[in-house]
Every structure is written in C-alpha cells, then in structure tokens.
Design a protein around this motif. Sequence first.
Motif, PDB file in Angstrom:
ATOM      1  N   SER A 190     -70.079   4.057  -3.070  1.00 49.15           N
ATOM      2  CA  SER A 190     -69.073   4.786  -2.281  1.00 49.15           C
ATOM      3  C   SER A 190     -69.459   6.252  -2.093  1.00 49.15           C
ATOM      4  O   SER A 190     -68.625   7.153  -2.209  1.00 49.15           O
ATOM      5  CB  SER A 190     -67.694   4.673  -2.942  1.00 49.15           C
ATOM      6  N   ASN A 191     -70.737   6.504  -1.834  1.00 50.13           N
ATOM      7  CA  ASN A 191     -71.226   7.871  -1.693  1.00 50.13           C
ATOM      8  C   ASN A 191     -70.820   8.467  -0.348  1.00 50.13           C
ATOM      9  O   ASN A 191     -70.302   7.765   0.537  1.00 50.13           O
ATOM     10  CB  ASN A 191     -72.747   7.908  -1.855  1.00 50.13           C
ATOM     11  N   LEU A 192     -71.079   9.777  -0.205  1.00 48.39           N
ATOM     12  CA  LEU A 192     -70.762  10.504   1.017  1.00 48.39           C
ATOM     13  C   LEU A 192     -71.989  10.726   1.899  1.00 48.39           C
ATOM     14  O   LEU A 192     -71.963  11.528   2.830  1.00 48.39           O
ATOM     15  CB  LEU A 192     -70.142  11.868   0.670  1.00 48.39           C
ATOM     16  N   LEU A 193     -73.071  10.026   1.628  1.00 54.91           N
ATOM     17  CA  LEU A 193     -74.328  10.187   2.357  1.00 54.91           C
ATOM     18  C   LEU A 193     -74.122   9.952   3.854  1.00 54.91           C
ATOM     19  O   LEU A 193     -73.645   8.889   4.264  1.00 54.91           O
ATOM     20  CB  LEU A 193     -75.347   9.189   1.805  1.00 54.91           C
ATOM     21  N   PRO A 194     -74.481  10.934   4.711  1.00 51.30           N
ATOM     22  CA  PRO A 194     -74.328  10.762   6.166  1.00 51.30           C
ATOM     23  C   PRO A 194     -75.488   9.954   6.738  1.00 51.30           C
ATOM     24  O   PRO A 194     -76.452  10.497   7.293  1.00 51.30           O
ATOM     25  CB  PRO A 194     -74.317  12.193   6.689  1.00 51.30           C
ATOM     26  N   THR A 195     -75.421   8.643   6.625  1.00 46.34           N
ATOM     27  CA  THR A 195     -76.531   7.767   7.012  1.00 46.34           C
ATOM     28  C   THR A 195     -76.826   7.830   8.506  1.00 46.34           C
ATOM     29  O   THR A 195     -77.978   7.673   8.913  1.00 46.34           O
ATOM     30  CB  THR A 195     -76.234   6.322   6.595  1.00 46.34           C
ATOM     31  N   GLU A 196     -75.811   8.053   9.333  1.00 47.75           N
ATOM     32  CA  GLU A 196     -76.067   8.135  10.777  1.00 47.75           C
ATOM     33  C   GLU A 196     -76.926   9.358  11.108  1.00 47.75           C
ATOM     34  O   GLU A 196     -77.732   9.322  12.033  1.00 47.75           O
ATOM     35  CB  GLU A 196     -74.744   8.188  11.535  1.00 47.75           C
ATOM     36  N   TYR A 197     -76.764  10.420  10.353  1.00 47.17           N
ATOM     37  CA  TYR A 197     -77.562  11.627  10.581  1.00 47.17           C
ATOM     38  C   TYR A 197     -79.005  11.410  10.124  1.00 47.17           C
ATOM     39  O   TYR A 197     -79.958  11.753  10.829  1.00 47.17           O
ATOM     40  CB  TYR A 197     -76.942  12.803   9.832  1.00 47.17           C
TER      41      TYR A 197
END
Length: 409
Positions: A190-197
């Motif tokens: 449940s991380n906050l990693l911005p994968t789309e970026y």
Amino acid sequence: MTSRVTRRRALVAAAAAGLGLPAAATAADAAPAPARHSGRFRRMRVATFNASLNRSRAGQLLEDLATGEDPQIRAVAEVIQINNPDVLLLNEFDHDADGAGMDLFREKYLQVPQNGKSAVFYPYVFTGPVNSGVPSGMDLNRDGTVGGADDAWGFGEFPGQYGMAILSRFPILTDQVRTFQNLRWADMPSNLLPTEYYGPEISAALRLSSKAHWDVPVQIGPSTVHVLAAHPTPPSFDGPEKRNQRRNSDEIRLWADYLSPGRRSSWIVDDAGVQGGLAPQEQFVILGDYNSDPLDGDSWPGAIDQLLTHARVQDTRPRSTGAVEAATTQGGANLDHVGDPQFDTADFGDAPAPGNLRVDYVLPSRPLQVVSSAVYWPSPGQPGSELTGVHPFPTSDHRLVRVDLQLRS
C-alpha cells in the motif's frame, strides 16, 4: 483563521513584547551534564543534529577537516561540546569509505576545546554508505537524459554526499546493526509510489531510502538501546506527481512498520536478507532530520504523525525560546503557521515559504524514562546564539535536538 493560528500569532507577539513564555521553554536553553551513573540508574543524553557538513564535491569535506581550522566545522564542534550528548546522530556529514572524515572530525575538532568549551570524546562510531549520489543508471527525473544528482538513487552530486554518522560513548554492537539501503519502495505494501510517473521499470527498481535507514544497537550497562537513524528526502522539489512528498512519507512509514510486530513489518528485509521488524520488548530511540512538520510545510498529510502517534513512541516535544523569537523577527510564512513556534528545529526561508519548521526528532520508546528534552536554539544575546542566529549560518539551518533518558544500570 483557526484558533491554532491565533495561538501561534499570540506566542510570536508575546515574544516580541518581551512577555514570559512557558517555564519549560525557558528551561530548555540550559544544558545539564549528561552520562551520570547513580545507584540503580544511568543518565544518557541522546541527540540529533543536521550539521550541514556536506560539500559540493567529493573529498572537499576531508580537505576542510584536515586543516583543523574550518570556521563552520569548529562552530559545529562547539555546539556539540556545549550540549555534550552521549549518543549523537549527525545528518549531512559526507561519507567516505575509509571513515577518514569522522576520524579527522573527532581528532581535530571534537577533541580540541572550541572557544573554551570542554573537549568531547567518542570512542565508538558507526557510519556507512548511503543512496545519495549513487547513480541509478535510470532517468529518475524523467527529463530524457540519464545522469546527475536527480538520477541518483537519492539526490546527490557524488556517492556519500549528505551522509550520516552515529557517535557514541557507549559500545556499538556492530555485529547486530541492520541497514536498509537497498530496500525497494515497491516492496512496501500500500505504498505511495507514483508508478504512472516513473513507469514499470523504474518503479520496480527504485530504492525507498533516499540516504539510508539504520538500526544501530548501543550497549549501556546491561541495557541495549536501538538507535533508529534516517534522513528522508525533503517533501519538495518535485512536480504534480508529488514524488518527493510521497517518498518522504513512506520513508517515515518504514520505521512505523518496523516497530509494528507481525504482518505489518513482515515485508521489511534488511541488506543482509533478514526479514521483519524490531521485537516488541526492545528499547529504541528514533533520531534524525525527517523533513516533516506535523502541522506546517509541504509534507504528505499525516507523514510524521505515523511516528508521533505510534503506540511504541513517546514525543517529549523539545522546545526553545530562540525559535519563538526567530519566528517573531523573521515574520513571513511563520505568521501563518498552525504549529507552536517553540517546537521549531529548523530556520528555513520565510518569504514566501516554508518558514521555520519542526523537522528534527529524538523519539524514545515508551518504556524509557525521560528526564528532560530541548532544542538548542538560544535567544539573541544569550551564550551560543552566535552559533545559530547569523546568516549565512555559521553551523547549519537546523538546530541540535536532545533528550535526556534514565536507564536501569
């Protein structure tokens, strides 16, 4: 305007008028002697200090340390001598693989009286590699090129820039140290990693820690205290994807999960391949510049609250009178802050933002008995104020934060 903002303005106005502050804030400027052994108890002072002992190129700090006369380093040493901690985390001390920098700092600065202060001696040191400045080989900032400070695993012009070190009067149990330099951000549930970026390739490889996270056990008589050290990335210098805000919050969350037994910490794997968090019976102190204020600044909502409200953590809320007076005289963004200025630990830019903030923390575990705590930020005209209140900063834009603990011996 909320009632909390009104309280902030009222405190600032009171300082400007010379009115009294709470007694605890006034007493915080004093530095009683640490490390006393009395009967069944032992006094221990723990401190954190972002000393800004970073330089713009590799090897430059070693050159400045070797002279024994660098004015900023001497001022940093004087602050440490005044506060006299038993265990100290230094943030932003450029790392070198041989440890020569820390040897020089001790020999030529800490062990030499500065302006009549007593020398301090730390026989035990732990330092290690950090992610800042280490090339990733990927285009992390998405500018179409690979290389430079923004494309390192943690922002830095060279490997080891913005490193950290732990100094101790007590033995460090080096064979029990755990480091988390290589832990991947994507492995956090449940991380906050911005994968789309970042895209799938970078998202899968990106390291969570922008410098390093260390669990360094220190032996104090029969007791062991785990020093949990880190320096998360500032939650700024990013774009609408908020990659640094998100990373800062999840770097803080790493310790919150580490302190939570069972499934919540089961995802954590250290650099030696050992899984899991800190056992429930272990004592600890969280140290470092976490670049997150609980009420003001650019942090992801609730970032530092993950530690401040954790069931195993106690927040002693160190304070100073100098911080209140700084907010008064500097004005700007400080006047619109929600947080109480006496808890500030860093003197940042005020126009337009972010103003002075609480970002440096010493957070003991709940079983530990707290005697006192303080931020070393003397008021103008008080002894030591020349070390903290002049621009450009003679030491750092951060202040040393300390907590005195009492342990059974």
